[in-house]
Design a protein around this motif. Structure first.
Motif, PDB file in Angstrom:
ATOM      1  N   UNK A 149      46.465 -26.402   7.681  1.00  0.00           N
ATOM      2  CA  UNK A 149      47.072 -25.397   8.552  1.00  0.00           C
ATOM      3  C   UNK A 149      47.420 -24.140   7.757  1.00  0.00           C
ATOM      4  N   UNK A 150      47.955 -24.311   6.549  1.00  0.00           N
ATOM      5  CA  UNK A 150      48.267 -23.167   5.699  1.00  0.00           C
ATOM      6  C   UNK A 150      46.992 -22.434   5.286  1.00  0.00           C
ATOM      7  N   UNK A 151      45.946 -23.190   4.926  1.00  0.00           N
ATOM      8  CA  UNK A 151      44.684 -22.574   4.521  1.00  0.00           C
ATOM      9  C   UNK A 151      44.050 -21.802   5.673  1.00  0.00           C
ATOM     10  N   UNK A 152      44.214 -22.275   6.886  1.00  0.00           N
ATOM     11  CA  UNK A 152      43.689 -21.589   8.071  1.00  0.00           C
ATOM     12  C   UNK A 152      44.237 -20.164   8.147  1.00  0.00           C
ATOM     13  N   UNK A 153      45.526 -19.998   7.887  1.00  0.00           N
ATOM     14  CA  UNK A 153      46.124 -18.654   7.905  1.00  0.00           C
ATOM     15  C   UNK A 153      45.562 -17.801   6.786  1.00  0.00           C
ATOM     16  N   UNK A 154      45.315 -18.409   5.620  1.00  0.00           N
ATOM     17  CA  UNK A 154      44.747 -17.660   4.513  1.00  0.00           C
ATOM     18  C   UNK A 154      43.386 -17.083   4.843  1.00  0.00           C
ATOM     19  N   UNK A 155      42.620 -17.779   5.649  1.00  0.00           N
ATOM     20  CA  UNK A 155      41.294 -17.312   6.051  1.00  0.00           C
ATOM     21  C   UNK A 155      41.351 -16.301   7.188  1.00  0.00           C
ATOM     22  N   UNK A 156      42.333 -16.426   8.052  1.00  0.00           N
ATOM     23  CA  UNK A 156      42.325 -15.675   9.303  1.00  0.00           C
ATOM     24  C   UNK A 156      43.104 -14.371   9.265  1.00  0.00           C
ATOM     25  N   UNK A 157      44.176 -14.304   8.504  1.00  0.00           N
ATOM     26  CA  UNK A 157      45.113 -13.173   8.614  1.00  0.00           C
ATOM     27  C   UNK A 157      44.850 -12.149   7.516  1.00  0.00           C
ATOM     28  N   UNK A 158      44.569 -10.887   7.878  1.00  0.00           N
ATOM     29  CA  UNK A 158      44.334  -9.850   6.857  1.00  0.00           C
ATOM     30  C   UNK A 158      45.618  -9.453   6.141  1.00  0.00           C
ATOM     31  N   UNK A 159      45.459  -8.832   4.952  1.00  0.00           N
ATOM     32  CA  UNK A 159      46.620  -8.489   4.131  1.00  0.00           C
ATOM     33  C   UNK A 159      47.614  -7.594   4.853  1.00  0.00           C
ATOM     34  N   UNK A 160      47.131  -6.657   5.659  1.00  0.00           N
ATOM     35  CA  UNK A 160      48.057  -5.722   6.295  1.00  0.00           C
ATOM     36  C   UNK A 160      48.853  -6.362   7.431  1.00  0.00           C
ATOM     37  N   UNK A 161      48.574  -7.635   7.727  1.00  0.00           N
ATOM     38  CA  UNK A 161      49.393  -8.371   8.700  1.00  0.00           C
ATOM     39  C   UNK A 161      50.211  -9.479   8.039  1.00  0.00           C
ATOM     40  N   UNK A 162      50.187  -9.536   6.694  1.00  0.00           N
ATOM     41  CA  UNK A 162      50.879 -10.615   6.004  1.00  0.00           C
ATOM     42  C   UNK A 162      52.394 -10.542   6.182  1.00  0.00           C
ATOM     43  N   UNK A 163      52.955  -9.318   6.165  1.00  0.00           N
ATOM     44  CA  UNK A 163      54.400  -9.197   6.358  1.00  0.00           C
ATOM     45  C   UNK A 163      54.825  -9.664   7.740  1.00  0.00           C
ATOM     46  N   UNK A 164      54.058  -9.265   8.759  1.00  0.00           N
ATOM     47  CA  UNK A 164      54.340  -9.730  10.113  1.00  0.00           C
ATOM     48  C   UNK A 164      54.201 -11.240  10.203  1.00  0.00           C
TER      49      UNK A 164
END
Length: 402
Positions: free
Chosen positions: A126-141
Motif C-alpha cells: 500500500x505504501x509502495x502504491x503511493x510512491x508510484x502514483x503520487x507526484x512530488x508536487x502533491x507529496x505535501x498534500x
C-alpha cells in the motif's frame, strides 16, 4: 471542479488512498495501544504487565520489520500492489479475530507475530502504491491527508472501548469491520494505471548535470531522513505503547476508555495541522521546514511531560507532543517518497525505511525496563527529548530539490 494536471492524481484518488491508509492505522492503533495492553493486564496483572507487554511488542516488531521488507520486495517483483493488499487484509483480519481466544503468554506472542506478518503484507504494498502514483508536487498534500490516519485509529479505539458497547472479543470484530470498510474502496475504485509519478531514479542513473539529484545524492538524503525519523519515532513509540501505563502511574483510576479518548482527540487535532503544514510546504517549496518545527516542539513537550505531576498537566503536555509527532511522521512519510534511490525497488526501499517504525519497538521495551524502574517515566522522557533535538539537527540544513 478543477481538473488535475495529466501527471497528477485527482483529489478523489488521493482521498481513497488516505482512507485506505487510515484503515491500516485502525488495524493496529486500537489493538496495540488499548486492547492488547488491557488483555495483557487482565491475564498477567498490573505487577508483570509491563514485562509481558515488552516481550510481546519486541517479537511483533521483529516480525513487522522483516514482513514489511519482504512483502514490499515481493510486490516490486510481481507488480501487483493491490493484490497483495487484498491478501494481507484477509489474513491480518482473521488473525486479529483469533486474539480474543488467547489465554496465555505463548499464544498471544505467536498470534501477534503472525498478525504482524499479515498486516505488513497489506501495508508494505500500500505504501509502495503511493510512491508510484503520487507526484512530488502533491507529496505535501499527501502527507497532510495521511495525518488523518492516526486520528482515525485513535477514534476507532475510543469507539470500540465505549462502556457497554462491546465485549472484549466483539471489540476486535468491530475493528476488523472498520478496517475492511476503509481499505476495500481503494481496491474497487482506485486508479488502475500507473502515472509517471515517482521521483526515484532508475538503477542505471547517477549524479550528473541532467539528473539532479542523482541516485547517490538521493541515497545521502535518504540516510539523513532515515536517522531523523528514527529519532522522533523512538519517542513516539514510547508513548504509543506505554501511554496507558504512564497515565495510570499519575492517576491509578485511569481506565482504557479515558486513555483511548485522550489519544483519539490528540491524533484528530493533529490532522488539520498536518494538512495545512503540508500544503504550505508544497506552495512554498519548503518541505523540510515543517518537519524541523515539529521535532523542536516535540522535544519541548517531552520535557513538559517529564515534569507533569497531575492529569491536567499530563494531558496538555501529551497533546502538544502528540500533535507535533503525528504531523512530523505524516509529512515525513510523504517526503520520503521523493528521495528513494530506485524506482524499481520502491517497496523494498520503503521496507527499509519502515525500520524506523519497527526498530523503536525493538528498543523501547528494553529502554523502558532499564530506565523506568530506577528513574521513572520522567527520566525516560528527558532522554527522548534529547533524541528529538537530534532530529532537528539532522534536518535543519537538509534541502530537497523541486
Amino acid at each position: 471542479m478543477v481538473e488535475p494536471a495529466p501527471d497528477e492524481l485527482s483529489l478523489r484518488a488521493l482521498l481513497l488512498y488516505a482512507l485506505a491508509w487510515s484503515g491500516g492505522a485502525i488495524a493496529y492503533v486500537p489493538f496495540l495501544t488499548i486492547l492488547l495492553p488491557l488483555q495483557v493486564t487482565v491475564l498477567a496483572g498490573d505487577r508483570i504487565a509491563v514485562s509481558w507487554l515488552a516481550y510481546i511488542l519486541f517479537a511483533g516488531a521483529v516480525a513487522a520489520s522483516l514482513g514489511n521488507i519482504l512483502f514490499g520486495y515481493l510486490s516490486d517483483r510481481s507488480g501487483h500492489r493491490l493484490g497483495w493488499v487484498t491478501l494481507g487484509l484477509g489474513i491480518s483480519g482473521a488473525l486479529l479475530l483469533l486474539m480474543a481466544h488467547a489465554t496465555s503468554f505463548v499464544t498471544i506472542i505467536v498470534l501477534v507475530i503472525t498478525w504482524q506478518l499479515g498486516l505488513n503484507m497489506m501495508l508494505a504494498p500500500l505504501a509502495a502504491w503511493a510512491g508510484e502514483q503520487v507526484p512530488d508536487r502533491q507529496k505535501g498534500l499527501l502527507g497532510g491527508l495521511l495525518a488523518f490516519a492516526p486520528g482515525m485509529g485513535g477514534l476507532a479505539g475510543a469507539v470500540v472501548t465505549l462502556p457497554g458497547l462491546a465485549a472484549a472479543g466483539e471489540r476486535l470484530v468491530l475493528v476488523m469491520v472498520m478496517v475492511t470498510a476503509c481499505v476495500v474502496p481503494l481496491l474497487l475504485f482506485g486508479p488502475s494505471r500507473r502515472p509517471p509519478a515517482t521521483g526515484s531514479v532508475p538503477p542505471d542513473e547517477g549524479d550528473g548535470p541532467g539528473n539532479q539529484p542523482g541516485r547517490a545524492a538521493r541515497a545521502r538524503l535518504a540516510r539523513r531522513m532515515w536517522l531523523a525519523r528514527l529519532a522522533v519515532q523512538i519517542a513516539e513509540a514510547a508513548l504509543f505503547s506505554f501511554l496507558y501505563l504512564w497515565l495510570r502511574r499519575i492517576d491509578p483510576t485511569m481506565d482504557e476508555f479515558r486513555t483511548a479518548r485522550v489519544l483519539s482527540l490528540v491524533l484528530l487535532a493533529a490532522a488539520p495541522i498536518a494538512l495545512l503544514a503540508g500544503h504550505w510546504g508544497d506552495r512554498r517549496n519548503r518541505p523540510i521546514a515543517p518537519l524541523v518545527v515539529c521535532a523542536l516542539v516535540a522535544s519541548v513537550a517531552l520535557l513538559a511531560m517529564a515534569a507533569a505531576r497531575s492529569l491536567t498537566t499530563a494531558y496538555a503536555a501529551y497533546a502538544l507532543f502528540g500533535c507535533a509527532t503525528s504531523t512530523f511522521l505524516a509529512l515525513h512519510s510523504a517526503q520520503t517518497l521523493r528521495v528513494l534511490p530506485r524506482s524499481d525497488r520502491i517497496g523494498r526501499d520503503l521496507g527499509l525505511f519502515n525500520l524506523t517504525n519497527t526498530v523503536p519497538s525493538l528498543v523501547m521495551p528494553w529502554l523502558t525496563l532499564a530506565l523506568v524502574p530506577y528513574f521513572g517515566f520522567p527520566g525516560l522522557f528527558a532522554l527522548l527529548a534529547m533524541l528529538s533535538l537530534c532530529a532537528v539537527g539532522l534536518l535543519s540544513s537538509l534541502r530537497l530539490h523541486p
